[in-house]
Design an enzyme around this catalytic site. Structure first.
Site, short mmCIF file in Angstrom:
data_model
loop_
_atom_site.label_atom_id
_atom_site.label_comp_id
_atom_site.label_asym_id
_atom_site.label_seq_id
_atom_site.Cartn_x
_atom_site.Cartn_y
_atom_site.Cartn_z
N THR A 227 -11.64 2.32 8.15
CA THR A 227 -12.68 2.35 7.02
C THR A 227 -13.60 1.21 6.84
OG1 THR A 227 -11.07 3.87 5.81
CG2 THR A 227 -12.58 2.80 4.58
N LYS B 142 1.94 -2.50 0.14
CA LYS B 142 0.34 -2.91 -0.27
C LYS B 142 -0.21 -2.09 -1.11
CE LYS B 142 -0.78 -2.51 4.29
NZ LYS B 142 0.48 -2.71 5.14
N LYS B 143 0.03 -0.51 -1.08
CA LYS B 143 -0.63 0.35 -1.82
C LYS B 143 -0.32 0.09 -3.44
CE LYS B 143 -3.77 2.70 0.44
NZ LYS B 143 -5.30 2.55 -0.28
N ARG C 111 7.11 -7.49 13.79
CA ARG C 111 7.78 -6.25 14.34
C ARG C 111 7.05 -5.70 15.42
NH1 ARG C 111 6.36 -2.72 9.60
NH2 ARG C 111 6.85 -0.91 11.12
N SER D 289 6.07 -1.06 4.42
CA SER D 289 4.67 -1.72 4.99
C SER D 289 3.43 -1.03 4.16
CB SER D 289 4.27 -1.78 6.63
OG SER D 289 3.31 -2.33 6.78
N ASP E 286 -5.14 6.37 -6.34
CA ASP E 286 -5.53 6.06 -4.78
C ASP E 286 -5.17 7.06 -3.83
OD1 ASP E 286 -7.04 4.79 -2.90
OD2 ASP E 286 -5.81 2.89 -2.79
N LYS E 287 -5.65 7.04 -2.74
CA LYS E 287 -5.00 7.76 -1.63
C LYS E 287 -4.92 6.75 -0.40
CE LYS E 287 -7.39 9.29 2.63
NZ LYS E 287 -8.03 8.46 3.27
N HIS E 288 -4.20 7.12 0.69
CA HIS E 288 -3.84 6.43 1.88
C HIS E 288 -3.64 7.45 2.94
CE1 HIS E 288 -2.85 3.03 4.43
NE2 HIS E 288 -1.89 3.74 4.81
N SER E 289 -4.09 7.05 4.06
CA SER E 289 -4.24 7.96 5.28
C SER E 289 -3.57 7.35 6.40
CB SER E 289 -5.35 8.51 5.67
OG SER E 289 -5.39 9.07 7.27
#
Length: 449
Positions: free
Chosen positions: A122, A189-190, A170, A185, A82-85
């Site tokens: 997204t 999740k990822k 937070r 954080s 996967d990818k995360h931005s």
């Protein structure tokens, strides 16, 4: 160790062991730790930082606070990656990247979020497609990851539940801007998605969460270090957000642009080039290609053959959307009643862009949220946004505005003009500022990054 003693130890700058951190995070998830204790712990971390082992332990504890997806029973023929931005304006990469990489043999279970502030989300973009269900049941999600190779959905309540409560505290205790808490954080999740590898897209520039290169580099190195230390090899790319990434910003307008890339119609755009660079790293991380050239060739074939677009279509149809979204895009996506160009007051070249301000212009049009949970207008936004260095005049506009009313158009036009500076452009900024691979990221007992 009692909860108060865990907080006391961190307050006094002592290093916590993994058992203490796990105990605290378990208490966040089951409610035995109070909000005031979460806030005190977060402030202690904000002021005293965490060592690398502490950061890894915190990330793993958040990951393990709920369900961790297991894909082994599906006997998938390719890697789960996967990818995360970190987010930006016109960042519609996920809609292209997931299907594109899936067409090359990967399986991409992408858990995404909504927009807040000046950055788009997204899920909001996908909900511009009629019928698209961002909260399918778990069985349907798994079937799509297996059969289409990609499914982009929202976070379920079972994945990393400690993070939702931790972040909420937070957010109201001035402790959001802490590298170890940000990293835990994001990755909690990822990594709960059961990934074999991850690629991070860390933005830098005036439209990014971390506007300076030094801040972005610190975050990227921390993510690569912690994720890899937690068992998921992670590569981080620092990519440019000194201007809007795509040529559009909004929801339906960005979906249109993503589909144009998937159809092979925008092969020289900034959006295409950043997405391809991320895809190359994903194929290498998933061992679907050994080198850049091999990965690039596989990606080029998947795009030219229509395979990437077909995977997107299968995902959309599988989640309740129209079967012909790729071929009949305009039939399905909403269109704003007022669509008109905004021109600069004089001819010139775009020398600078306040990217955040352009994102906020979309929010003011109704295409984003001022507060979490607010409704948005999927049809509004900006398209054909001029790039840095591009000449604008009476023919070439600064952008095309998609608005709900004439008044909204006029207000947005003024915001766009204020956000763009004409003059002598400086040297072009690189699209990819730096690539940090697992072996490059610092590690070691007690090390801070």
């Amino acid at each position: 160790m009692l909860t108060a003693e865990i907080i006391r130890a961190k307050r006094d700058g002592r290093e916590l062991d993994a058992a203490a951190i796990r105990r605290f995070v378990t208490g966040i998830a089951d409610g035995s730790v109070g909000d005031e204790q979460i806030g005190a712990f977060a402030m202690a971390v904000y002021l005293n930082d965490m060592t690398t082992p502490e950061r890894i332990a915190l990330t793993e504890a958040i990951r393990d606070s709920g369900e961790v997806l297991d894909w082994t029973t599906l006997d998938l023929p390719g890697p789960v990656i996967d990818k995360h931005s970190t987010g930006g304006v016109g960042d519609v990469v996920s809609l292209i990247l997931g299907p594109w990489v899936a067409a090359c043999g990967a399986h991409v279970p992408m858990i995404s979020g909504r927009g807040l502030g000046h950055t788009g989300g997204t899920l909001d973009k996908l909900e511009a497609i009629p019928g698209y269900d961002v909260t399918p049941d778990p069985a349907r999600f798994r079937e799509l990851v297996r059969d289409a190779g990609v499914a982009i959905i929202g976070q379920t309540g079972q994945l990393a539940p400690a993070d939702k409560r931790f972040y909420a505290v937070r957010d109201v205790t001035a402790t959001v801007e802490s590298i170890p808490l940000i990293v835990a954080s994001i990755l909690g999740k990822k990594l709960a998605c059961g990934l074999e590898a991850l690629v991070m897209d860390v933005k830098t520039g005036n439209g990014a969460f971390m506007p300076t290169h030094a801040q972005s580099q610190a975050l990227a190195r921390a993510i690569a270090t912690i994720a890899t230390g937690a068992g998921t090899p992670t590569t981080a790319l620092i990519t440019d957000m000194e201007q809007v990434l795509a040529a559009s910003a909004g929801n339906a307008v960005e979906v249109r642009e993503a589909l144009a890339v998937l159809r092979g119609e925008a092969a020289d755009s900034r959006l295409y080039r950043v997405t391809r660079a991320l895809a190359v790293e994903m194929l290498k991380a998933g061992r679907l290609a050994a080198a850049d050239d091999e990965a690039g060739e596989r990606l080029d074939r998947a795009l030219a053959s229509g395979g990437a677009a077909e995977r997107f279509a299968r995902m959309v149809a599988g989640l309740g959307g129209p079967h012909d979204i790729v071929e009949a895009t305009d039939r399905h996506l909403p269109e704003a009643p007022v669509v008109r160009a905004v021109h600069a007051e004089r001819a010139g070249r775009v020398a600078a862009m306040d990217t955040r301000a352009l994102g906020m212009a979309v929010v003011e049009l109704g295409g984003g949220r001022r507060v979490a949970g607010a409704a948005i207008d999927h049809a509004v936004g900006l398209s054909e946004i001029a790039a840095l260095g591009e000449a604008v005049d009476g023919e070439r506009p600064l952008a095309v505005i998609h608005a709900r009313s004439e008044a909204d158009f006029a207000a947005a036009a003024e915001r766009v003009r204020r956000a763009v500076t004409l003059g002598e452009p400086g040297a072009p900024r690189p699209l990819i500022h730096e690539i940090i691979r697992p072996d490059d990221a610092p590690a070691g007992q007690g090390e801070r990054s």
